[in-house]
Each structure stands twice: as structure tokens, then as C-alpha cells.
Design an enzyme around this catalytic site. Sequence first.
Site, PDB file in Angstrom:
ATOM      1  N   PRO A  93       9.904  -0.297  -4.825  1.00  0.00           N
ATOM      2  CA  PRO A  93       8.632   0.476  -4.525  1.00  0.00           C
ATOM      3  C   PRO A  93       7.809   0.850  -5.520  1.00  0.00           C
ATOM      4  O   PRO A  93       8.264   1.712  -6.515  1.00  0.00           O
ATOM      5  CB  PRO A  93       9.378   1.484  -3.626  1.00  0.00           C
ATOM      6  CG  PRO A  93      10.961   1.073  -3.902  1.00  0.00           C
ATOM      7  CD  PRO A  93      10.846   0.402  -5.042  1.00  0.00           C
ATOM      8  N   GLU A  94       6.527   0.701  -5.385  1.00  0.00           N
ATOM      9  CA  GLU A  94       5.478   1.322  -6.260  1.00  0.00           C
ATOM     10  C   GLU A  94       4.689   2.426  -5.550  1.00  0.00           C
ATOM     11  O   GLU A  94       5.012   2.554  -4.381  1.00  0.00           O
ATOM     12  CB  GLU A  94       4.637   0.261  -7.044  1.00  0.00           C
ATOM     13  CG  GLU A  94       5.623  -1.031  -7.439  1.00  0.00           C
ATOM     14  CD  GLU A  94       4.748  -2.184  -8.137  1.00  0.00           C
ATOM     15  OE1 GLU A  94       3.587  -1.889  -8.621  1.00  0.00           O
ATOM     16  OE2 GLU A  94       5.266  -3.170  -8.214  1.00  0.00           O
TER      17      GLU A  94
END
Length: 290
Positions: free
Chosen positions: A2-3
Site C-alpha cells: 500500500p502506497e
Amino acid sequence: MPELPEVETVRRNLEATVLGRTIQSVRLSGKKLRDPISRNLGTRIRNRRIESVSRHGKFLLIDLDEDQTLISHLGMSGRWLFYDEPPGPLPHVHVRIAFADGTELWFQDPRRFGLLRLVSTSRRSRDPALSKLGPDPIATPLRGNWLFERARGARVAIKSYLLDQSRVAGIGNIYASEILHRAGVSPRRPAGALTAREWDAVADEIARVLGEAIDRMGTTFSMYRTLWNEPGTYGDQLLVYDRAGEPCRRCGGTIRRIVQSQRSTFYCPRCQSLRRRRPALSIARGQSGA
DNA sequence: ATCCTATCCTGTAGGC
DNA sequence: TGCCTACAGGATAGGA
């Protein structure tokens, strides 16, 4: 995994779902994530009301009443999942938060690189995890010139530079490659060698790529899901990430994979030249000399 | 100060 | 089929 866009999607989902709810009970797996989860986390957040859900880079900040903030980082494989009716047991669920109406919020993280930490709201920005973060590019749109000045003297490759959360918070391995491809900048260039113009292009593409990815609820490469266990659809838009050997969608060249700081980087050597443009004269001279 | 390496952990894909 | 290895979107401590 997850960014920034994935974390922002989860933040919006949480805001739409659990804001204003009061925590009734908490169950912990007892396993440690990046750090051990405080054993008394449950007693400390029970009866607390969720007041706001914010984000800085890849960190989620869940503010509760009574000056408590739950800091959450998804690491590589963390997920927050919300259930109107909780299912049977799932593997790798480390926290189960139950609300009074029977709904539940679970934190699942197979690789356990995630983080959950309870801190004082008034001192939350002084937490070691947050205090060194650079600006969040969605909250504070970046100016090319500011990036240019700040990168002066940096010899590290621009790709690795963009991954440094103390420079800009929220860019990870997928979006770093995508941003540089769209900006037409080689990932191998030293960060301090980019021109102000090139930083303008990078700043524009940071805003554009992250913004479009948020619109599509992020990129589901494998693990990431929204709060309702749905995949994000930005994967359809990826121009270089995980496309080694495939044709560049812009110029038809071949996408290449290299390793920088032990992470994969994908780029098109033709669109993203290592050299800055040279005068036509030097090319002509090279040909006549051959 | 900057930069690089190794490390934490499980799941999965690919080679044989 | 099964076994083995390499690799995966992260941050961070410690050393050069």
C-alpha cells in the site's frame, strides 16, 4: 503494497464507515507486527469514540476522544476490513474491533510488517514514525522548484530518492516507476542532477499519478484491498511497473527491469534517457566520424 | 550528513 | 504432484 493512494482509499472508507462509532470491545492476536502491539491496547481504546481519520504519507491517524490516536501503517500486506456481519475466523487477523451495533473492524496482516500504536493526540506528530516524514503531496501540492532546491547535492538515484519518506511522504515502489516514466526522467539519474524543468515535470506527475490512482481506489497488485475487500483498479493504468520485456505504450521500446537499492525499478530506456538531450551537432559529428 | 545493506515475516510463482 | 528458491507494494537500525 500500500502506497499513498491505497492508504487514502482506506482512509476515505474508514471515514465513511466508522467515524462517530464507539469501540465496544477489542480482541488481539498477541503476535507482534513491526513492533509488539501494546498488551493493554484493548482496555485503552474501549469506550472511545472515533473522532476523525486522517493520513500523512502511508500512515493512517485514527483520532479517538480523550486525547488518543491510533497510528496505523499497512506495511507490505496490512488490510483494514469492515464487516456488517463478521465472518468466521480468518488467518493473520491481529486486531478485531467490535462496535455496539455488531459491526466489526479487523486488521489483517500476513507478513506483519504493519504498525499499530496508540499515542497521545496532542503529541502524535512527535512520534518517531511521523516526525521525520516529508510533506504529503496530496495535502501540500509540491512545487518543482522546491524539490529542485531540496535535492541539491543528492547523489542518490532519483528513483531511490522518491522512495525516501523523509523527502516526500507516500510514494512507494510502484508509483515511483510510474511517475518517472510519465515525467520522461531516467530512474538512474542522480536526484541532484535533475534540472528545475525536470523537477517541474516530476512534481506534476506526482500529483497526477497519485490523484488518478486515488480516483481508482489504488492498485491491487496482490494483497491490497479496500475496506470492503474490493481490489483497486489503477493496475489497468500502469505503464511500466511489472511490464519488463513488454512494449512501451508510448514509444514501442522495450520496458526494462533493473534493481536499485534492492528494489525492482521498471522504465523505458528510450523514453527515459539517461543523458540529457545533446545538441544535434555532436550526433552528426559522431556519424561522420564512423 | 548520505547512502547502502541486512532484516523483520508469510505467501506465491516458477524451475526442476 | 512436490520440493526448493527467489521474490514481493515497507521501514529501519547500523555501518561505511
